[in-house]
Design a protein around this motif. Structure first.
Motif, PDB file in Angstrom:
ATOM      1  N   TYR A  33       4.395 -12.738   0.229  1.00  0.00           N
ATOM      2  CA  TYR A  33       3.070 -13.139  -0.448  1.00  0.00           C
ATOM      3  C   TYR A  33       2.946 -12.731  -2.085  1.00  0.00           C
ATOM      4  N   GLN A  34       3.633 -11.834  -2.479  1.00  0.00           N
ATOM      5  CA  GLN A  34       3.566 -11.400  -3.808  1.00  0.00           C
ATOM      6  C   GLN A  34       4.292 -12.164  -4.609  1.00  0.00           C
ATOM      7  N   VAL A  35       5.419 -12.657  -4.339  1.00  0.00           N
ATOM      8  CA  VAL A  35       5.978 -13.619  -5.422  1.00  0.00           C
ATOM      9  C   VAL A  35       5.485 -15.242  -5.285  1.00  0.00           C
ATOM     10  N   ALA A  46      -2.082 -12.354  -3.750  1.00  0.00           N
ATOM     11  CA  ALA A  46      -2.488 -10.894  -3.748  1.00  0.00           C
ATOM     12  C   ALA A  46      -2.868 -10.253  -2.860  1.00  0.00           C
ATOM     13  N   ALA A  47      -3.869 -11.047  -2.344  1.00  0.00           N
ATOM     14  CA  ALA A  47      -4.742 -10.162  -1.253  1.00  0.00           C
ATOM     15  C   ALA A  47      -3.779  -9.839   0.083  1.00  0.00           C
ATOM     16  N   GLU A  48      -3.226 -11.032   0.432  1.00  0.00           N
ATOM     17  CA  GLU A  48      -2.226 -11.072   1.381  1.00  0.00           C
ATOM     18  C   GLU A  48      -1.239 -10.124   1.350  1.00  0.00           C
ATOM     19  N   ALA A  49      -0.665 -10.139  -0.035  1.00  0.00           N
ATOM     20  CA  ALA A  49       0.253  -9.109  -0.202  1.00  0.00           C
ATOM     21  C   ALA A  49       0.044  -7.596  -0.005  1.00  0.00           C
ATOM     22  N   ALA A  50      -1.322  -7.167  -0.432  1.00  0.00           N
ATOM     23  CA  ALA A  50      -1.768  -6.071  -0.317  1.00  0.00           C
ATOM     24  C   ALA A  50      -2.171  -5.597   1.209  1.00  0.00           C
ATOM     25  N   THR A  51      -2.575  -6.508   1.845  1.00  0.00           N
ATOM     26  CA  THR A  51      -2.626  -6.148   3.212  1.00  0.00           C
ATOM     27  C   THR A  51      -1.237  -5.824   4.120  1.00  0.00           C
ATOM     28  N   HIS A  52      -0.381  -6.618   3.719  1.00  0.00           N
ATOM     29  CA  HIS A  52       0.928  -6.080   4.476  1.00  0.00           C
ATOM     30  C   HIS A  52       1.764  -5.037   3.828  1.00  0.00           C
ATOM     31  N   LEU A  53       1.248  -4.905   2.567  1.00  0.00           N
ATOM     32  CA  LEU A  53       1.854  -3.394   1.712  1.00  0.00           C
ATOM     33  C   LEU A  53       1.101  -2.391   2.430  1.00  0.00           C
ATOM     34  N   THR A  90       0.112  -1.921   5.698  1.00  0.00           N
ATOM     35  CA  THR A  90       0.626  -2.041   6.924  1.00  0.00           C
ATOM     36  C   THR A  90       2.124  -1.296   6.839  1.00  0.00           C
ATOM     37  N   ALA A  91       2.849  -1.857   5.921  1.00  0.00           N
ATOM     38  CA  ALA A  91       4.399  -1.484   5.684  1.00  0.00           C
ATOM     39  C   ALA A  91       4.447  -0.085   5.240  1.00  0.00           C
ATOM     40  N   THR A  92       3.457   0.364   4.422  1.00  0.00           N
ATOM     41  CA  THR A  92       3.489   1.588   3.914  1.00  0.00           C
ATOM     42  C   THR A  92       3.179   2.698   4.976  1.00  0.00           C
ATOM     43  N   GLN A  93       2.384   2.350   5.960  1.00  0.00           N
ATOM     44  CA  GLN A  93       2.132   3.407   7.095  1.00  0.00           C
ATOM     45  C   GLN A  93       3.114   3.393   8.051  1.00  0.00           C
ATOM     46  N   MET A  94       3.901   2.110   8.309  1.00  0.00           N
ATOM     47  CA  MET A  94       5.093   2.253   9.228  1.00  0.00           C
ATOM     48  C   MET A  94       6.292   3.075   8.475  1.00  0.00           C
ATOM     49  N   ALA A  95       6.421   2.766   7.152  1.00  0.00           N
ATOM     50  CA  ALA A  95       7.542   3.446   6.371  1.00  0.00           C
ATOM     51  C   ALA A  95       7.227   4.883   6.570  1.00  0.00           C
ATOM     52  N   ASP A  96       6.091   5.543   6.450  1.00  0.00           N
ATOM     53  CA  ASP A  96       5.712   6.948   6.406  1.00  0.00           C
ATOM     54  C   ASP A  96       5.938   7.489   7.816  1.00  0.00           C
TER      55      ASP A  96
END
Length: 376
Positions: free
Chosen positions: A335-337, A341-348, A350-356
């Motif tokens: 989504y970022q590339v 931007a909004a969709e990219a932030a949403t998945h960012l 979620t991904a951050t929560q899972m990676a942590d």
């Protein structure tokens, strides 16, 4: 030169290093890196002095663990390295070897393989942080048994060790420990070569290319996968051939070669079936996984089609928490590339929560890079 005009003889240990094509600095780094031989090595100035003595033949390498380290680093026998034990030491070593040797049978190999599979399944459910120490202990135990194995199904045990070390290497990579990941994959490749199992060797070799990709050595990674496929040939389970083609596609995408990547992805799809699945428990590949892989490649290439493939792959992403985390990172990237931007932030998020939650430093590193890009 000696007094009669002839050249001084080169000490065996120095000659072995020269034969291996290593500088003294490279040999010392490898010596220090050998951590599974049962004793800590000297470092720094102390190691440099000892190397100088050893290579001039002024002092013998008297510590057995050091001898094993040199034999592993230079891939040479004790005789070639000049390590000639006295009669008493030789007799003791022979008796110890005879007393500690193990006959490897199918039941023992099966127990190890079952333990590896349990670790593999737990890894998919719990993530790397919860299991990496346990997996590495398992690998060390198998390595110790293989060292003492005499006859029986030694080759089968070597193949089992290769699979286990490959799993441990993948976990180390997920923890962001690239050097350790490479060392474990080296263990896996060495064991696979001894086993004579071409499928296992091709898999662990191609998988080790991920370490190179994380180190941004993209062309080297591509070359490594291609050489493993060439060595394997086409007389192999179709599932493995499909997996190898997808791995090559990922490396090609990392180099920016879209045509090559898409050609390999199409080839992987054409070979995908469950042929050999029972013999290849270390492979997890079906249409959903391959779609996820395609989306990852296209996202790296900045193609908008990645979003469709990755979104479709969400339905099958729950079979591995590591894969699911990577999928959300890929979606954020895609989504970022493509400017969403909004969709990219949403998945960012979620991904951050899972990676942590699952402790994936590898994905955390990717997310930090995406965050920096988003702020520009």
């Amino acid at each position: 030169m000696t007094g009669d005009g002839t050249a001084d003889a080169v000490a065996p240990l120095r000659q072995a290093r020269l034969n291996a094509g290593l500088t003294q600095a490279e040999a010392m780094r490898r010596f220090v890196a050998v951590q599974d031989l049962g004793e800590h090595s000297p470092t720094g100035a102390s190691l440099k002095r000892m190397f100088a003595y050893w290579e001039r033949g002024e002092r013998a390498v008297g510590v057995e663990v050091y001898r094993r380290a040199f034999a592993a680093i230079y891939r040479a026998s004790y005789e070639v390295l000049g390590f000639v034990p006295d009669d008493a030491t030789e007799r003791i070593a022979t008796l110890r070897e005879a007393d500690s040797s193990l006959h490897v049978d199918g039941e023992l190999v099966g127990l190890f393989e079952s333990q590896t599979q349990n670790l593999r399944m737990l890894d998919r459910r719990l993530g790397t942080t919860a299991l990496i120490q346990q997996t590495e202990l398992h690998v060390r135990q198998m390595h110790d048994v293989l060292d003492r194995a005499a006859g029986g199904q030694r080759a089968e045990l070597a193949a089992a060790l290769a699979a286990a070390a490959g799993l441990a290497g993948w976990q180390a990579l997920d923890q962001g420990e690239t050097q350790r990941a490479w060392q474990l994959h080296e263990t896996a490749r060495t064991a696979a070569r001894e086993s004579g199992n071409a499928a296992v060797l091709a898999h662990v070799t191609a998988q080790s290319a991920n370490v190179l990709l994380d180190a941004h050595q993209n062309h080297l990674a591509l070359s490594l996968i291609q050489s493993s496929r060439t060595e394997l040939g086409t007389k192999a389970p179709r599932l493995l051939l499909s997996w190898l083609a997808a791995a090559e596609a990922e490396a090609a995408a990392a180099t920016g070669d879209r045509t090559h990547a898409e050609r390999q992805l199409d080839w992987a799809q054409s070979r995908l079936d469950d042929d050999g699945a029972a013999e290849l428990p270390f492979l997890m590949l079906d249409d959903g996984h391959l779609g996820r892989w395609r989306g990852h490649c296209l996202a790296r290439l900045g193609q908008s089609e990645a979003i469709q493939d990755l979104t479709a792959a969400l339905a099958t992403a729950r079979d591995s928490v590591r894969a699911a985390t990577g999928l959300y990172v890929d979606l954020a990237h895609a989504y970022q590339v493509t400017g969403h931007a909004a969709e990219a932030a949403t998945h960012l998020r979620t991904a951050t929560q899972m990676a942590d939650r699952y402790g994936s430093r590898r994905q955390q590193n990717r997310l930090r890079a995406l965050s920096v890009t988003a702020q520009r």
